[in-house]
Design an enzyme around this catalytic site. Structure first.
Site, short mmCIF file in Angstrom:
data_model
loop_
_atom_site.label_atom_id
_atom_site.label_comp_id
_atom_site.label_asym_id
_atom_site.label_seq_id
_atom_site.Cartn_x
_atom_site.Cartn_y
_atom_site.Cartn_z
N GLU A 172 -1.61 31.36 -48.40
CA GLU A 172 -1.58 32.70 -47.77
C GLU A 172 -1.70 33.82 -48.81
O GLU A 172 -0.91 34.76 -48.84
CB GLU A 172 -0.31 32.86 -46.92
CG GLU A 172 -0.26 31.88 -45.77
CD GLU A 172 0.90 32.09 -44.79
OE1 GLU A 172 1.77 32.94 -45.04
OE2 GLU A 172 0.91 31.38 -43.76
N GLU A 284 -1.04 24.95 -41.48
CA GLU A 284 0.28 25.32 -40.95
C GLU A 284 0.08 25.74 -39.51
O GLU A 284 -0.76 26.62 -39.23
CB GLU A 284 0.91 26.48 -41.73
CG GLU A 284 1.42 26.09 -43.09
CD GLU A 284 2.18 27.22 -43.78
OE1 GLU A 284 2.83 28.03 -43.10
OE2 GLU A 284 2.10 27.29 -45.03
#
Ligand code: AHR
Length: 485
Positions: A172, A284
């Site tokens: 991220e 995820e």
């Protein structure tokens, strides 16, 4: 009106890549420490692995496990986590506001994957980390020569290389919450440097570029900059709402993200003439909305899941099966205690509601995904998800084995109150389908949950199907029909 599910055995969507049933463990709260790894516990083996947790996770058959983060990795020095455990440094942990003992590191992770029967997927630190560290990590794991880091692995008792295939280029990195987060163009420039040195160290590894949600400018720029070097483009998604319909329908966001991402990948492969496939790694995903602000220090993000969350998880899995041509991998975040299907305390564990769809899909999804026709009544949720629709009450996927001996149909009835009488038709079945079973996950209320006090309040009911080809799907339920010749 009777609903209809028509499954044509020749209407093939593609091969189901079992890596879509993967998992993810992060150094966060009680996922690793007190979750999968609990040194000194009477429930742990000599490696410190909780045997009850290992058994529960083995049943989910995860083919691949991602580690060590998540946000955690962007401040992690992997070299702190090797060598004699008592000599490893205890460090401040800045992603979640915690402390890291480093007693679980690369060797422990690989041993855990081996015990689970899963392939490791290591995400590198592109926050505080360096090119040198990333290169050394690949060499430590995969090096075969007479070189420093390969010899350090041997000195730590691991003569054979680990052959870690999947390496993630940061976590991220677009987020302002991410240690060392950066702009899209900065990320591409940095990731290209990391990719090259890692691939030079071991050309057989497969890199995972850091995408965002699948439908952002970040994704386009990262794909344009990295597609030639990576095998997978990672995207993340978490959904969830205390409103029942929003909760069970929101996973369709994953559907949209995949459609857009598939188009972006297609375009880049076309314009850059890229021959190798670039799969999507949904590395995820989960339902997560109740414990967003907890910190790791207090054992954070310990979401307690109810039946509606289990239906949302099933809806995600349906999305992945439908997009089997692009979803090369997906990793449920996370596996134990932290937004997880398995919940422990020092003397045992219970299985959260979301454990059940994960197990059922891992056990019953067949190798070839089919494209069923589903006609049922519309659902019209209020609020902010109307743009994802139209929705219908039943959401179904079907799959079969190569020999056409087994067909499974996974059906979620999202209707909050009504059972739905459905005619189930199979086309292209040569012989009679002689036997059938149904595995049903339901309950009196969508808010029903499991706990240490009531560990099986929400559980799977199993029974035989009769020969009639109609089925009544109970309200707010998941049913897996397994038909066998
Ligand atoms: O899984 C919990 C967190 O969610 C991860 O650390 C991060 O990557 C994501 O934002």
């Amino acid at each position: 009106m009777t609903a209809l599910i028509r499954v044509d055995l020749d209407r093939v969507l593609g091969q189901v890549d079992r890596r879509m049933f993967g998992g993810f463990v992060e150094h966060l709260g009680r996922c690793i420490y007190g979750g999968i790894f609990d040194e000194g516990s009477p429930l742990s083996d000599s490696s410190g692995f909780r045997t009850d947790v290992l058994a529960a996770l083995r049943t989910l058959q995860p083919p691949v496990v991602r580690w060590p983060g998540g946000n955690f990795v962007s401040g992690y020095r992997w070299t702190d986590g090797i060598g004699p455990r008592d000599a490893r440094p205890r460090k401040i942990e800045l992603a979640w506001g915690s402390e890291e003992s480093n007693r679980f590191g690369t060797d422990e992770f690989i041993a855990y994957c081996r015990a689970l029967g899963a392939e490791p997927h290591i995400c590198i630190n592109m926050g505080t980390g360096t090119l040198d560290e990333a290169q050394a990590w690949v060499e430590y794991c995969n090096g075969t020569g007479d070189t420093y880091w390969a010899n350090r692995r041997r000195a730590n008792g691991h003569a054979e290389p680990y052959a870690v295939r999947y390496w993630g280029l940061g976590n991220e990195m677009y987020g302002e919450w991410q240690i060392g987060g950066m702009s899209d163009h900065e990320y591409v420039a940095a990731a290209r440097r990391y990719a090259r040195i890692m691939l030079r160290t071991d050309p057989t590894i497969e890199l995972v570029g850091c995408g965002q949600w699948g439908d952002t400018e970040w994704d386009r720029i990262v794909l344009e900059g990295l597609a030639e070097l990576v095998r997978y483009h990672s995207i993340h998604i978490y959904t969830g709402s205390s409103d029942y319909l929003t909760n069970v329908l929101q996973p369709h966001q994953a559907d949209r993200a995949l459609r857009i991402c598939e188009a972006l990948i297609d375009q880049v492969r076309h314009t850059q003439r890229i021959r190798h496939p670039v799969g999507i790694a949904y590395d995820e995903w989960n339902v997560w909305y109740r414990t967003r602000t907890a910190t790791g220090r207090a054992g954070g993000l310990e979401e307690q899941y109810d039946l509606s969350d289990a239906l949302a998880v099933a809806c995600f899995l349906n999305v992945f099966v439908r997009h089997c041509r692009s979803v090369a991998m997906a990793n449920l975040a996370q596996m134990v205690n932290v937004i997880a299907p398995v919940f422990t305390r020092s003397d045992g564990l219970f299985l959260q509601t979301i454990y059940h769809p994960l197990r059922l899909y891992a056990e019953h999804t067949q190798a070839i995904a089919l494209d069923p026709l589903v006609i049922s009544r519309p659902l019209t949720p209020e609020g902010g998800i109307a743009d994802l629709g139209p929705f219908q009450a039943l959401d179904a996927v079907a799959s079969r084995d190569a020999d056409r001996r087994v067909v499974t149909i996974a059906v979620i009835n999202r209707h909050p109150h009504d059972a739905i009488e459905t005619s189930v038709e199979l086309i292209g079945a040569v012989d009679q389908w002689s036997t059938g079973d149904v595995y049903e996950l339901g309950g009196a209320n969508p808010e029903d949950a499991n706990s240490f006090a009531e560990p099986t309040r929400v559980a799977v009911r199993e029974r035989s199907l009769d020969s009639t080809r109609t089925y009544s799907f109970p309200p707010h339920s998941l049913s897996i029909l397994r038909l066998q010749r």
